[in-house]
Design a protein around this motif. Structure first.
Motif, short mmCIF file in Angstrom:
data_model
loop_
_atom_site.label_atom_id
_atom_site.label_comp_id
_atom_site.label_asym_id
_atom_site.label_seq_id
_atom_site.Cartn_x
_atom_site.Cartn_y
_atom_site.Cartn_z
N PRO A 1 85.02 28.79 43.06
CA PRO A 1 85.97 27.11 44.51
C PRO A 1 86.33 26.60 44.28
O PRO A 1 87.03 25.11 43.21
CB PRO A 1 85.94 28.08 45.64
CG PRO A 1 85.29 28.88 45.40
CD PRO A 1 84.51 28.91 44.16
N ALA A 2 84.92 25.17 43.06
CA ALA A 2 85.45 23.65 43.30
C ALA A 2 86.06 23.61 42.54
O ALA A 2 86.23 22.02 41.65
CB ALA A 2 83.75 23.03 43.16
N PHE A 3 86.09 24.34 41.19
CA PHE A 3 85.84 23.44 39.81
C PHE A 3 87.45 22.91 39.71
O PHE A 3 87.91 22.61 38.92
CB PHE A 3 86.81 25.83 39.27
CG PHE A 3 86.56 25.52 37.71
CD1 PHE A 3 86.19 24.58 36.81
CD2 PHE A 3 88.22 26.11 36.91
CE1 PHE A 3 85.86 23.94 35.47
CE2 PHE A 3 88.07 25.81 35.58
CZ PHE A 3 87.44 24.90 34.98
N LEU A 4 88.93 23.34 40.72
CA LEU A 4 90.37 22.67 40.38
C LEU A 4 90.22 21.47 41.78
O LEU A 4 90.62 20.65 41.15
CB LEU A 4 90.78 23.35 40.71
CG LEU A 4 90.58 24.66 39.60
CD1 LEU A 4 92.24 25.67 40.63
CD2 LEU A 4 91.14 24.22 38.88
N THR A 5 88.73 20.79 42.00
CA THR A 5 88.67 20.19 42.46
C THR A 5 87.90 19.10 42.68
O THR A 5 88.19 17.61 42.53
CB THR A 5 88.41 20.60 44.05
OG1 THR A 5 86.68 20.37 44.47
CG2 THR A 5 88.34 21.42 44.79
N TYR A 6 87.83 19.22 40.92
CA TYR A 6 86.97 17.85 40.04
C TYR A 6 88.19 16.93 39.96
O TYR A 6 89.14 17.62 39.18
CB TYR A 6 86.13 18.37 39.08
CG TYR A 6 84.24 19.22 39.72
CD1 TYR A 6 83.07 17.75 39.85
CD2 TYR A 6 84.25 20.60 39.97
CE1 TYR A 6 82.94 18.11 40.66
CE2 TYR A 6 83.52 21.13 40.69
CZ TYR A 6 82.36 19.67 40.27
OH TYR A 6 81.59 20.42 41.28
N SER A 7 87.78 15.78 39.49
CA SER A 7 89.30 15.46 39.04
C SER A 7 89.10 15.42 37.42
O SER A 7 88.64 16.27 36.83
CB SER A 7 88.18 13.52 38.48
OG SER A 7 86.81 13.11 38.11
N ARG A 8 90.16 15.01 36.78
CA ARG A 8 90.94 15.04 35.30
C ARG A 8 89.36 13.89 34.94
O ARG A 8 89.10 15.32 33.51
CB ARG A 8 91.81 14.39 34.90
CG ARG A 8 92.17 14.73 33.52
CD ARG A 8 92.22 15.92 33.35
NE ARG A 8 93.19 15.80 31.97
CZ ARG A 8 95.01 16.30 31.61
NH1 ARG A 8 95.45 15.80 32.61
NH2 ARG A 8 94.91 15.64 30.35
#
Length: 482
Positions: free
Chosen positions: A294-301
Motif C-alpha cells: 500500500p505504501a507504493f503510491l505514497t512515495y515521491s516521484r
C-alpha cells in the motif's frame, strides 16, 4: 545557489518561515576544508570514508540551510506543525550535518569537478533518504532525528505511543509529538451533540475498519483523523475501488498506509501511476500492486525515479522494470545507495549478471549483505562448492538467497546428504532449496526409495503429482524389462 525550475520558492522555506535567498561561491579553496563525520547506523554514510572534498565554509553553510529546509518540509508533510518542525530542526544539528555528509557522498563526482548542486538536486538526494527512514522508524522519526547519532530505544518509544498517559512513557518520547498524538486520539472517539462519533470515523467503521484499528492508525500517523471525509478519504476509497480493489480489501490498505489519504490524487498519485505505466507497469495489475504494498503510491516521484534510474543503470529494459515493479513494488522502499547498489556490487563481485538477478528475484536486494547474503555464500563455500558453482546456482535460481540459512538451507542440505546424489545435482537444480522439506522433499524421496528406481533430482521435485507417478512407472517398467 542556482534555483531550479522544478521547485518553487514557496515550497522550500527556512524553519523560521522566510524564503531562502542564498548565493554561493562556486570557487573551491583548498586552504579551508570542512567535512562531516556523522555516521548513521547502517546508512553507510561516513564522512571519514568519503574522499576528502574541499568545500568553502560559505558553501557548507548554504547546504546546511537547504538541508534544514528539506527536513522541515518533510516533517510538515508528516503532519507536524510549523512550530514543531522548527523546534525539531533546532535540536537536530548533528542530523543536519549527517544530511550534508550524505549530499557529499551521493554527489561526490560533482564536488570533485567543482560543480555546485541546484536546490532540486539537493531535495532529490535527501527526500528519498528521509522517506526510507520514515518507512523504518514511523512515528518515532522525530526522536531518531533529534537523538542522532544515538538511536532511541524503539521499544520504549513505541510504548510511549501506546501509553502517552504514563509518566515514564512521556519522558522517553517527544512531548510535543505526544501532545499532538493525544489530541488526535481524542478526536477519534469524540462524541458529537447527537451522541455519534465523527462522520469520518463512522465512514471508516462502515467500510470495515475496527475502532481499535483506527486508533492504531492514529497513533502511527496523528494527522489521519483530521483528514476531510469528502475531500480526502472518500476520493481515495473511490479511486481504489475504480482500480479494481474489492471493497473488502480497502480496510487493510488504509490500515497499513493511512498516509495514502493525505497524498494528492491529481498532483501525485495519478501522475506517478502514468509514469510507471509508461515504463511497463500493467495498469490492470494496480489493484494487486497496491494490495501487496500500500505504501507504493505514497512515495515521491523523485524516490520512484531514483529506483527506476538505478534499474536502468543495471541493464534492465523498460519492460523488465515494469514487471519488476508489478511483482515486487516494495523495491521502491529500498534505498538505492544504502541497499540496492551495495547488493548489486556484491553479486557482481561473484560474477553474477545483476540485471537477470534483479528481474528474477528483486526481494534479494532487500536483504542485509552482512546478516543474510554473505553467510549464505560462505555456507556453500564451506560445503565444498566452488565460487563458479555458487554463481551458477544463483543465476539458475534467483530466490536462493531469500531463504533462512538456519531454518531452511541447512536442514535441506543435511537431508540432501542422505539422498545419495552428487553435489553437482544441486548446481544443476538449486530449486531444490525452494521446496518444502516436510511436505515435498521427504515424501517424494520416500516414494522413490520404495520404488527401487532412481530419478534425477529435478524429476523428483518439479513434476506434478500425475507426471511424477508416470515417470516412476516408466522407470520401473524399464528396470523390469531390462
Amino acid at each position: 545557489m542556482r534555483a531550479s525550475s522544478g521547485i518553487g520558492s514557496s515550497q522550500l522555506r527556512s524553519p523560521a518561515g522566510g524564503p531562502f535567498s542564498i548565493s554561493r561561491n562556486q570557487v573551491y579553496f583548498p586552504g579551508k576544508v570542512s567535512f562531516c563525520r556523522a555516521k548513521f547506523a547502517e546508512s553507510g554514510v561516513d564522512g571519514l570514508s568519503i574522499s576528502l572534498r574541499v568545500v568553502p565554509p560559505s558553501l557548507l553553510a548554504a547546504e546546511k540551510e537547504e538541508a534544514k529546509a528539506v527536513l522541515s518540509l518533510f516533517l510538515k508533510k508528516q503532519g507536524l506543525s510549523n512550530a514543531v518542525a522548527a523546534r525539531t530542526i533546532n535540536k537536530s544539528e548533528l542530523f543536519i550535518d549527517h544530511l550534508v555528509s550524505r549530499l557529499h557522498s551521493v554527489h561526490k563526482s560533482r564536488y570533485l569537478v567543482g560543480r555546485e548542486l541546484t536546490t532540486l538536486e539537493i531535495r532529490d538526494a535527501l527526500i528519498p533518504y528521509l522517506e526510507t527512514l520514515f518507512e523504518e522508524h514511523g512515528d518515532i522519526l522525530v526522536d531518531v532525528v533529534e537523538n542522532f547519532p544515538n538511536q532511541p530505544d524503539k521499544e520504549i518509544s513505541e510504548a510511549a505511543v501506546s501509553s502517552s498517559s504514563s509518566t515514564s512513557s512521556s519522558s522517553s518520547s517527544n512531548p510535543t509529538l505526544d501532545s499532538k498524538r493525544t489530541k488526535a486520539m481524542a478526536r477519534v472517539t469524540e462524541v458529537g451533540p447527537a451522541g455519534e462519533l465523527p462522520p469520518n470515523i463512522l465512514y471508516l467503521l462502515d467500510l470495515g475498519l475496527e475502532l481499535d484499528q483506527i486508533k492504531a492508525m492514529t497513533r502511527r500517523f496523528p494527522a489521519f483523523p483530521y483528514y476531510s471525509l469528502e475531500g480526502k478519504i472518500m476520493p481515495v476509497v473511490q479511486f481504489l475501488l475504480d482500480l479494481g480493489v474489492p471493497k473488502s480489501g480497502i480496510p487493510i490498505i488504509l490500515y497499513k498506509r493511512p498516509q495514502l489519504c493525505g497524498v494528492s490524487l491529481s498532483e501525485n498519485i495519478i501522475p506517478t501511476m502514468a509514469f510507471l505505466e509508461n515504463l511497463g507497469v500493467d495498469k490492470k495489475q494496480w489493484a494487486k500492486v497496491i494490495h501487496r504494498f500500500p505504501a507504493f503510491l505514497t512515495y515521491s516521484r523523485q524516490k520512484v525515479k531514483a529506483t527506476v534510474d538505478f534499474l536502468k543503470e543495471m541493464g534492465l529494459s523498460s519492460e523488465s522494470i515494469g514487471k519488476v515493479l508489478t511483482r515486487c513494488p516494495n523495491i521502491i522502499s529500498y534505498s538505492v545507495e544504502d541497499k540496492l547498489r551495495p547488493t548489486a556490487e556484491y553479486f557482481r563481485s561473484l560474477g553474477v549478471d545483476v540485471a537477470i538477478l534483479l528481474h528474477r528475484s528483486p526481494p534479494t536486494f532487500g536483504l542485509s549483505i552482512e546478516a543474510n547474503i554473505k553467510p549464505i555464500t560462505e555456507f556453500f563455500l564451506e560445503k565444498g562448492f566452488g565460487i563458479d558453482e555458487v554463481r551458477t546456482m544463483i543465476s539458475r535460481y534467483g530466490p536462493l538467497y531469500t531463504f533462512s540459512l538456519a531454518e531452511s538451507l541447512e536442514p535441506k542440505w543435511e537431508f540432501f546428504l542422505t539422498m545419495d546424489y552428487p553435489r553437482t545435482e544441486l548446481v544443476k537444480f538449486p530449486q531444490y532449496f525452494g521446496y518444502s522439506l516436510e511436505e515435498r522433499i521427504k515424501p517424494r524421496c520416500a516414494i522413490v526409495r520404495e520404488s527401487g528406481v532412481r530419478l534425477l533430482l529435478n524429476q523428483v521435485l518439479s513434476l506434478s503429482e500425475s507426471e511424477f507417478v508416470k515417470a516412476l512407472k516408466r522407470k520401473m517398467k524399464k528396470m523390469h524389462d531390462g
